[in-house]
Design a protein around this motif. Structure first.
Motif, PDB file in Angstrom:
ATOM      1  N   ALA A  47       6.296   5.619 -11.476  1.00 11.49           N
ATOM      2  CA  ALA A  47       5.448   6.573 -10.764  1.00 11.49           C
ATOM      3  C   ALA A  47       6.170   7.209  -9.586  1.00 11.49           C
ATOM      4  CB  ALA A  47       4.176   5.874 -10.271  1.00 11.49           C
ATOM      5  N   SER A  48       7.146   6.497  -9.025  1.00 10.92           N
ATOM      6  CA  SER A  48       7.831   7.004  -7.838  1.00 10.92           C
ATOM      7  C   SER A  48       8.701   8.216  -8.127  1.00 10.92           C
ATOM      8  CB  SER A  48       8.693   5.903  -7.216  1.00 10.92           C
ATOM      9  OG  SER A  48       9.773   5.549  -8.063  1.00 10.92           O
ATOM     10  N   GLN A  49       8.916   8.535  -9.416  1.00  8.46           N
ATOM     11  CA  GLN A  49       9.684   9.731  -9.752  1.00  8.46           C
ATOM     12  C   GLN A  49       8.952  11.006  -9.350  1.00  8.46           C
ATOM     13  OE1 GLN A  49      11.632   9.741 -13.738  1.00  8.46           O
ATOM     14  NE2 GLN A  49      10.616   7.785 -14.027  1.00  8.46           N
ATOM     15  N   ARG A  50       7.607  10.931  -9.264  1.00  5.37           N
ATOM     16  CA  ARG A  50       6.827  12.150  -9.040  1.00  5.37           C
ATOM     17  C   ARG A  50       5.955  12.110  -7.783  1.00  5.37           C
ATOM     18  NH1 ARG A  50       7.281  10.846 -14.240  1.00  5.37           N
ATOM     19  NH2 ARG A  50       5.577   9.339 -14.047  1.00  5.37           N
ATOM     20  N   LEU A  51       5.525  10.924  -7.364  1.00  6.46           N
ATOM     21  CA  LEU A  51       4.624  10.836  -6.221  1.00  6.46           C
ATOM     22  C   LEU A  51       5.382  10.873  -4.901  1.00  6.46           C
ATOM     23  CD1 LEU A  51       2.150   8.040  -7.409  1.00  6.46           C
ATOM     24  CD2 LEU A  51       1.676  10.483  -7.219  1.00  6.46           C
ATOM     25  N   PRO A  52       4.758  11.360  -3.835  1.00  2.00           N
ATOM     26  CA  PRO A  52       5.386  11.305  -2.508  1.00  2.00           C
ATOM     27  C   PRO A  52       5.620   9.854  -2.086  1.00  2.00           C
ATOM     28  CG  PRO A  52       3.517  12.818  -2.516  1.00  2.00           C
ATOM     29  CD  PRO A  52       3.479  12.091  -3.822  1.00  2.00           C
ATOM     30  N   ALA A  53       6.668   9.638  -1.304  1.00  2.00           N
ATOM     31  CA  ALA A  53       7.017   8.283  -0.888  1.00  2.00           C
ATOM     32  C   ALA A  53       5.888   7.623  -0.115  1.00  2.00           C
ATOM     33  CB  ALA A  53       8.292   8.317  -0.042  1.00  2.00           C
ATOM     34  N   GLY A  54       5.155   8.397   0.705  1.00  4.69           N
ATOM     35  CA  GLY A  54       4.068   7.830   1.488  1.00  4.69           C
ATOM     36  C   GLY A  54       2.962   7.265   0.622  1.00  4.69           C
ATOM     37  N   ASN A  55       2.655   7.932  -0.489  1.00  2.21           N
ATOM     38  CA  ASN A  55       1.631   7.421  -1.402  1.00  2.21           C
ATOM     39  C   ASN A  55       2.064   6.106  -2.038  1.00  2.21           C
ATOM     40  OD1 ASN A  55       0.054   9.607  -0.856  1.00  2.21           O
ATOM     41  ND2 ASN A  55       0.293  10.593  -2.834  1.00  2.21           N
ATOM     42  N   ILE A  56       3.344   6.012  -2.400  1.00  6.85           N
ATOM     43  CA  ILE A  56       3.850   4.773  -2.980  1.00  6.85           C
ATOM     44  C   ILE A  56       3.735   3.638  -1.970  1.00  6.85           C
ATOM     45  CG2 ILE A  56       5.886   3.616  -3.919  1.00  6.85           C
ATOM     46  CD1 ILE A  56       4.835   5.679  -5.798  1.00  6.85           C
ATOM     47  N   ALA A  57       4.164   3.886  -0.746  1.00  5.71           N
ATOM     48  CA  ALA A  57       4.144   2.851   0.282  1.00  5.71           C
ATOM     49  C   ALA A  57       2.732   2.380   0.564  1.00  5.71           C
ATOM     50  CB  ALA A  57       4.794   3.372   1.563  1.00  5.71           C
ATOM     51  N   ALA A  58       1.785   3.321   0.684  1.00  9.11           N
ATOM     52  CA  ALA A  58       0.400   2.940   0.956  1.00  9.11           C
ATOM     53  C   ALA A  58      -0.186   2.137  -0.201  1.00  9.11           C
ATOM     54  CB  ALA A  58      -0.438   4.193   1.207  1.00  9.11           C
ATOM     55  N   SER A  59       0.113   2.524  -1.422  1.00  8.31           N
ATOM     56  CA  SER A  59      -0.410   1.801  -2.581  1.00  8.31           C
ATOM     57  C   SER A  59       0.121   0.376  -2.648  1.00  8.31           C
ATOM     58  CB  SER A  59      -0.060   2.547  -3.871  1.00  8.31           C
ATOM     59  OG  SER A  59      -0.629   3.841  -3.879  1.00  8.31           O
ATOM     60  N   LEU A  60       1.359   0.174  -2.206  1.00  8.77           N
ATOM     61  CA  LEU A  60       1.960  -1.159  -2.268  1.00  8.77           C
ATOM     62  C   LEU A  60       1.300  -2.152  -1.310  1.00  8.77           C
ATOM     63  CD1 LEU A  60       5.738  -0.296  -2.710  1.00  8.77           C
ATOM     64  CD2 LEU A  60       4.247  -1.444  -4.348  1.00  8.77           C
ATOM     65  N   VAL A  61       0.538  -1.648  -0.329  1.00  4.70           N
ATOM     66  CA  VAL A  61      -0.200  -2.557   0.553  1.00  4.70           C
ATOM     67  C   VAL A  61      -1.243  -3.341  -0.251  1.00  4.70           C
ATOM     68  CG1 VAL A  61      -1.609  -2.690   2.663  1.00  4.70           C
ATOM     69  CG2 VAL A  61       0.226  -1.026   2.493  1.00  4.70           C
ATOM     70  N   LEU A  62      -1.615  -2.821  -1.413  1.00  2.00           N
ATOM     71  CA  LEU A  62      -2.568  -3.527  -2.276  1.00  2.00           C
ATOM     72  C   LEU A  62      -2.076  -4.913  -2.694  1.00  2.00           C
ATOM     73  CD1 LEU A  62      -3.902  -0.725  -4.640  1.00  2.00           C
ATOM     74  CD2 LEU A  62      -5.261  -2.126  -3.092  1.00  2.00           C
ATOM     75  N   GLN A  63      -0.773  -5.160  -2.560  1.00  2.09           N
ATOM     76  CA  GLN A  63      -0.266  -6.495  -2.885  1.00  2.09           C
ATOM     77  C   GLN A  63      -1.000  -7.575  -2.099  1.00  2.09           C
ATOM     78  OE1 GLN A  63       4.218  -6.805  -3.186  1.00  2.09           O
ATOM     79  NE2 GLN A  63       4.056  -4.766  -2.311  1.00  2.09           N
ATOM     80  N   SER A  64      -1.286  -7.310  -0.830  1.00  2.38           N
ATOM     81  CA  SER A  64      -1.964  -8.299   0.003  1.00  2.38           C
ATOM     82  C   SER A  64      -3.355  -8.611  -0.522  1.00  2.38           C
ATOM     83  CB  SER A  64      -2.054  -7.792   1.454  1.00  2.38           C
ATOM     84  OG  SER A  64      -0.785  -7.544   1.989  1.00  2.38           O
ATOM     85  N   ALA A  65      -4.067  -7.570  -0.990  1.00  2.00           N
ATOM     86  CA  ALA A  65      -5.417  -7.783  -1.508  1.00  2.00           C
ATOM     87  C   ALA A  65      -5.392  -8.471  -2.866  1.00  2.00           C
ATOM     88  CB  ALA A  65      -6.147  -6.447  -1.604  1.00  2.00           C
ATOM     89  N   SER A  66      -4.491  -8.045  -3.749  1.00  2.00           N
ATOM     90  CA  SER A  66      -4.454  -8.650  -5.079  1.00  2.00           C
ATOM     91  C   SER A  66      -3.987 -10.099  -5.029  1.00  2.00           C
ATOM     92  CB  SER A  66      -3.547  -7.839  -6.007  1.00  2.00           C
ATOM     93  OG  SER A  66      -2.201  -7.882  -5.581  1.00  2.00           O
ATOM     94  N   ALA A  67      -3.180 -10.443  -4.012  1.00  2.95           N
ATOM     95  CA  ALA A  67      -2.761 -11.840  -3.868  1.00  2.95           C
ATOM     96  C   ALA A  67      -3.958 -12.748  -3.649  1.00  2.95           C
ATOM     97  CB  ALA A  67      -1.777 -11.972  -2.707  1.00  2.95           C
ATOM     98  N   LEU A  68      -5.009 -12.238  -2.969  1.00  2.43           N
ATOM     99  CA  LEU A  68      -6.231 -13.028  -2.798  1.00  2.43           C
ATOM    100  C   LEU A  68      -6.861 -13.354  -4.145  1.00  2.43           C
ATOM    101  CD1 LEU A  68      -8.277 -11.507   0.170  1.00  2.43           C
ATOM    102  CD2 LEU A  68      -6.993 -13.646   0.114  1.00  2.43           C
ATOM    103  N   LEU A  69      -6.938 -12.330  -5.001  1.00  2.00           N
ATOM    104  CA  LEU A  69      -7.553 -12.525  -6.314  1.00  2.00           C
ATOM    105  C   LEU A  69      -6.757 -13.512  -7.150  1.00  2.00           C
ATOM    106  CD1 LEU A  69      -9.591 -11.767  -8.514  1.00  2.00           C
ATOM    107  CD2 LEU A  69      -8.125  -9.827  -9.101  1.00  2.00           C
TER     108      LEU A  69
END
Length: 322
Positions: free
Chosen positions: A251-273
């Motif tokens: 996905a990083s081939q097309r999306l802005p870097a800021g969107n990728i970075a913000a989406s990766l914060v989801l790691q913290s939430a998914s780790a709870l699950l």
């Protein structure tokens, strides 16, 4: 002439649909990456050993991915443009993995996780300085949600128990910067290569070499971890280094870097699950609230303004051109 606006609307709709698919891919990859810390903890090995073997065991699956992508006619190779970028990305990921674990020992997992997610800020700045990618109001608005959410998920009651907490906090901030460079450089490498497999293979090898050299110098590299630990490390390599990061890289081939970075914060939430499902670690109400705030922050950061449809004036009425 009358069809031109309609064609523009179709192109905009196609672009928006492609963007939504890319966001779904990177969010899926980020959620999968939430298993990383759990699998590493289950392995019980040192940071250098974990980073080295997760990369080593990922090489064979990545070679298979490269061979499959080589058969695709649309894939093209421009080694001079992406190899250096992929190597630099891999070295910085190795630095990130090593320093973050060292920070955990000094200031605890909670504060380390919060500081690591400063990568959102660093990636946005890199995107603006290097690629002139605009720092959107949506991204700025999302940052309080993201950081408060991460703080609640991580548990900010963690005390600074290390011998030198200042050094620990510095390690975490440097790790965030290194992580940001990895995210940013992998985006550049995959765009230049026109595919994901080869850049991921090169960067993974560079990460493994970086971690291995650090482990040799510090004496923390275990070349013969127990079989049970190797099982967890193999799973870590497949889940995180192969599946998770391949999805993010595609996905990083097309999306802005800021969107990728913000989406990766989801790691913290998914780790709870994953912690609740795999380890029976039931999250608290505060942690669940933090996960909701993270999800809201990602939605805000990645939202796309609604495109205005072209209009025409008929008499005194404004009509949308179809």
């Amino acid at each position: 002439m009358s069809d031109a606006p309609s064609l523009g609307v179709v192109r905009d709709a196609t672009r928006d649909a492609r963007r939504r698919r890319d966001l779904q891919v990177v969010v899926t990859g980020a959620c999968i990456l939430g298993m990383t810390s759990i699998l590493y903890d289950l392995s019980g090995v040192s940071p250098a050993t974990g980073a080295f073997f997760r990369c080593l065991y990922a090489l064979i699956p990545l070679v298979i991915v490269v061979l499959v992508q080589r058969r695709r006619p649309q894939a093209h190779q421009t080694p001079g443009r992406w190899v250096t970028k992929a190597v630099v990305a891999g070295v910085f990921l190795g630095i990130d993995l090593l320093l973050w674990h060292e920070a955990i020992h000094s200031i605890g997992a909670g504060l380390s996780t919060v500081l690591l997610n400063l990568q959102v800020v660093f990636v946005a700045v890199l995107g603006y300085v290097v690629l002139r990618q605009r720092i959107t109001r949506a991204l700025l608005t999302s940052m309080p949600l993201l950081f408060v959410g991460v703080a609640l998920v991580a548990g900010m009651s963690t005390s600074l128990t290390g011998a030198n907490p200042t050094v620990g906090a510095s390690f975490a901030i440097i790790a965030a910067g290194a992580y940001a460079v990895y995210i940013f450089m992998m985006g550049l490498a995959t765009r230049a290569a026109g595919r994901t497999g080869l850049p991921m293979l090169v960067s993974t090898a560079a990460t493994g070499v970086t971690a291995g050299l650090f482990g040799v110098v510090t004496g923390t590299l275990d070349l013969a971890p127990p079989l049970a630990a190797q099982g967890w490390l193999i799973l870590l390599a497949l889940v995180s280094q192969v599946v998770g990061w391949l999805l993010v890289a595609s996905a990083s081939q097309r999306l802005p870097a800021g969107n990728i970075a913000a989406s990766l914060v989801l790691q913290s939430a998914s780790a709870l699950l994953f912690g609740a499902v795999l380890l029976c670690q039931i999250p608290s109400i505060v942690q669940i609230l933090g996960a909701v705030l993270i999800l809201a922050g990602v939605v805000v950061a990645t939202r796309q303004p609604v495109a205005k449809l072209p209009t025409r004036v008929v008499g005194r009425r404004m009509e949308i051109k179809a």
